[in-house]
Design an enzyme around this catalytic site. Structure first.
Site, short mmCIF file in Angstrom:
data_model
loop_
_atom_site.label_atom_id
_atom_site.label_comp_id
_atom_site.label_asym_id
_atom_site.label_seq_id
_atom_site.Cartn_x
_atom_site.Cartn_y
_atom_site.Cartn_z
N LYS A 186 0.86 -1.19 0.00
CA LYS A 186 0.00 0.00 0.00
C LYS A 186 0.90 1.24 0.00
O LYS A 186 1.46 1.62 1.02
CB LYS A 186 -0.92 0.02 1.22
CG LYS A 186 -2.11 0.95 0.99
CD LYS A 186 -2.49 1.79 2.17
CE LYS A 186 -1.60 2.91 2.53
NZ LYS A 186 -1.51 4.05 1.62
N GLU A 262 10.35 1.52 9.97
CA GLU A 262 11.38 2.50 9.58
C GLU A 262 10.72 3.86 9.70
O GLU A 262 9.83 4.19 8.91
CB GLU A 262 11.82 2.27 8.13
CG GLU A 262 12.55 0.98 7.89
CD GLU A 262 13.96 0.97 8.45
OE1 GLU A 262 14.39 1.99 9.02
OE2 GLU A 262 14.62 -0.06 8.33
N CYS A 296 14.57 10.81 5.32
CA CYS A 296 14.50 10.55 6.76
C CYS A 296 15.88 10.58 7.40
O CYS A 296 16.01 10.90 8.58
CB CYS A 296 13.86 9.20 6.99
SG CYS A 296 14.64 7.91 6.02
N GLU A 393 10.98 16.59 13.55
CA GLU A 393 11.32 16.39 12.15
C GLU A 393 10.53 17.38 11.28
O GLU A 393 9.31 17.41 11.34
CB GLU A 393 10.98 14.96 11.75
CG GLU A 393 11.40 14.59 10.36
CD GLU A 393 11.04 13.16 10.00
OE1 GLU A 393 9.87 12.76 10.23
OE2 GLU A 393 11.90 12.45 9.47
#
Ligand code: NAD
Length: 489
Positions: A186, A262, A296, A393
């Site tokens: 997905k 992750e 990331c 972040e």
């Protein structure tokens, strides 16, 4: 966008049970972040489609010998790699247009690198030692010969983000298929074509059996949640934000399935006082501009010796000021757009927070006069590591410059983060660098510009950056179970 063989009429389909199909929810629009304009449409799966995809993956795992035939799996993975190679230029244009990925990075981790990495996983399927002889032992006086066997874990739900769609999709499909699992992928709603075209190549150009790979595009995040909670799925392999990762882990607990995560990062780039400051700072500043900072593992906190802070501001500001955001389809562009208007608003919100907290936008921070979702590379100075922009972040081309008071202090600051994904250390004294490397709690580290990204190198995070490792033998073994067989003798 030039006409595409892979999306001939401007619309993509789902892959369910070996068939390319429309979505029960109609279609949704996929857009070009460099212009804000629609590229075309993608099949919009509904809950029934997801249900059918999971059923197909379950049936393929339970009723075929896919999981017991590593040689065939290696052949299929090479067919997939070769099919992708054959459509490379078409895939490149789709990736640039849909992801806003600068053309130069499609020669590396945005496209060509991940395609080639499939060959590594094909080799692994063939060469891996599936059984280990543990020898004979006599527990409770009963002589037993023991074998440890690795087997495919079952049906995998793979849920992926939009920033490096091919890298992340193939870093899941490659080892999962090599290990003998079946997969429901997905992808993120922002990049459906990047995944759907892979489904088309699988269906039309490989012998991968029906149901082994199912690709379900949708603009509805709840289809990801459906995959996580379905008891027919044995494992979730998720890449995305830490916030979503937490809800995935909580939801997976109901059926106690394995969760591999992750997640986000806020990595630190540590410059020691014996390093070439100008070279290190310029390197770090360039790094946050790559793909508009939407990586990331990009180091977004730059830690420099306090005595050299002002010099570092000058170098970082000059580097960031020189990198102009621009059209990702052009050859020289490093900094393209961010993925969406929503993501742009998120970056701008963090810049407002930085100023409200007393920080200075030393360079950048404005929207250039371009259509689409661009923002100038930005340097934030005058804030400590406890500030919001140093802790959270941002996922944009934003560097926060923070002073440190020596090696131990730099390690302390680097570790003062909920994340533990990656980072960099620059210095000339091997022993000092080693001590810093050993002190920093992250899953990967670059020393003096070394590159850790490679098919055989495990990648992943400590702390809230994730659980488990992707790529390499460790990444492959995530998709396996172990079975210990003891035979009386
Ligand atoms: P996101 O968490 O919003 O979405 C990721 C995926 O999860 C999408 O496919 C989304 O549809 C799906 N999803 C959303 N809600 C869900 C739910 N409740 N249950 C199951 N699935 C759900 O992340 P994003 O905005 O697409 O990507 C950016 C994030 O990804 C950043 O935080 C970045 O750091 C992270 N990321 C991590 C890595 C890594 O390897 N550690 C790599 C790339 C990106």
């Amino acid at each position: 966008m030039t006409p595409s063989d892979l999306v001939p009429d401007g619309g993509s389909q789902l892959l369910i049970g070996g068939k390319l199909t429309p979505g029960g929810g109609g279609v949704f629009t996929t857009s070009n972040p460099a212009t804000g304009a629609a590229l075309g449409h993608a099949a919009n799966a509904d809950a029934n489609d997801m249900d059918a995809a999971i059923a197909a993956a379950r049936t393929a795992f339970d009723t075929t010998d896919w999981s017991r035939d590593p040689g065939f799996r290696a052949t299929c993975l090479r067919q997939l790699r070769d099919g992708l190679r054959a459509h490379l230029e078409d895939l490149r244009e789709i990736t640039i247009a849909e992801v806003g990925a600068p053309r130069m990075f499609t020669a590396g981790p945005q496209l060509e690198g991940p395609i080639e990495d499939l060959g590594y996983f094909a080799d692994l399927a063939e060469n891996y030692s599936w059984e280990t002889d543990l020898g004979v032992a006599s527990p409770m006086g009963i002589k037993s010969s023991r074998r440890l066997r690795r087997e495919a874990i079952g049906v995998v739900g793979a849920i992926t983000p939009w920033n490096f769609p091919h890298q992340i999709n193939f870093a899941k499909l490659g080892p999962a298929l090599a290990a003998g699992t079946t997969v429901v992928l997905k992808p993120a709603p922002d990049t459906p074509w990047c995944a759907a075209v892979v489904g088309r190549i699988i269906a039309e150009e490989t012998d991968i059996p029906a149901g082994v790979v199912n690709i379900v595009t949708s603009d509805d995040h709840s289809l990801g949640a459906q995959l996580v909670t379905d008891p027919r799925v044995d494992m979730i392999s998720f890449t995305g934000s830490t916030q979503t990762g937490k809800s995935v882990m909580a939801a997976a607990a109901a059926s106690l399935k394995k969760v591999f995560l992750e997640l986000g990062g806020k990595s630190a780039f540590i410059v020691l006082d014996d390093a070439d400051l100008a070279a290190a700072v310029a390197y770090a500043a360039f790094g946050v501009c790559v793909h508009a900072g939407q990586g990331c593992a990009i180091s977004t906190r730059l830690l420099v010796p306090r005595a050299q802070y002002d010099q570092a501001v000058q170098v970082a500001a000059a580097t960031l000021g020189n990198i102009k955001p621009g059209d990702p389809s052009k050859r020289g562009t490093v900094c393209g757009p961010v993925i969406s208007e929503r993501q742009l608003a998120r970056v701008q919100r963090y810049l407002d927070i930085a100023e409200a907290d007393g920080g200075t936008i030393a360079v950048g921070g404005r929207r250039p006069d371009l259509p689409g979702w661009f923002i100038e590379p930005t340097l934030i100075t005058g804030l400590s590591n406890s500030s919001t922009v140093a802790q959270e972040e941002i996922f944009g081309p934003v560097l926060v410059l923070i002073p440190h008071d020596g090696d131990d202090d730099a390690v302390r600051i680097a570790n003062d983060s909920p994340y533990g994904l990656s980072g960099s250390v620059w210095g000339n004294d091997t022993e000092r660098v080693r001590a810093v490397v050993e002190g920093v709690r992250t899953g990967t580290l670059s020393v003096n510009g070394g590159i850790w990204y490679s098919a055989d190198a495990p990648f992943g995070g400590y702390k809230q950056s994730g659980i488990g490792r992707e790529m390499g033998v460790l990444g492959f073994e995530e998709y396996t179970e172990t079975k210990l067989i003891a035979t009386g003798c």
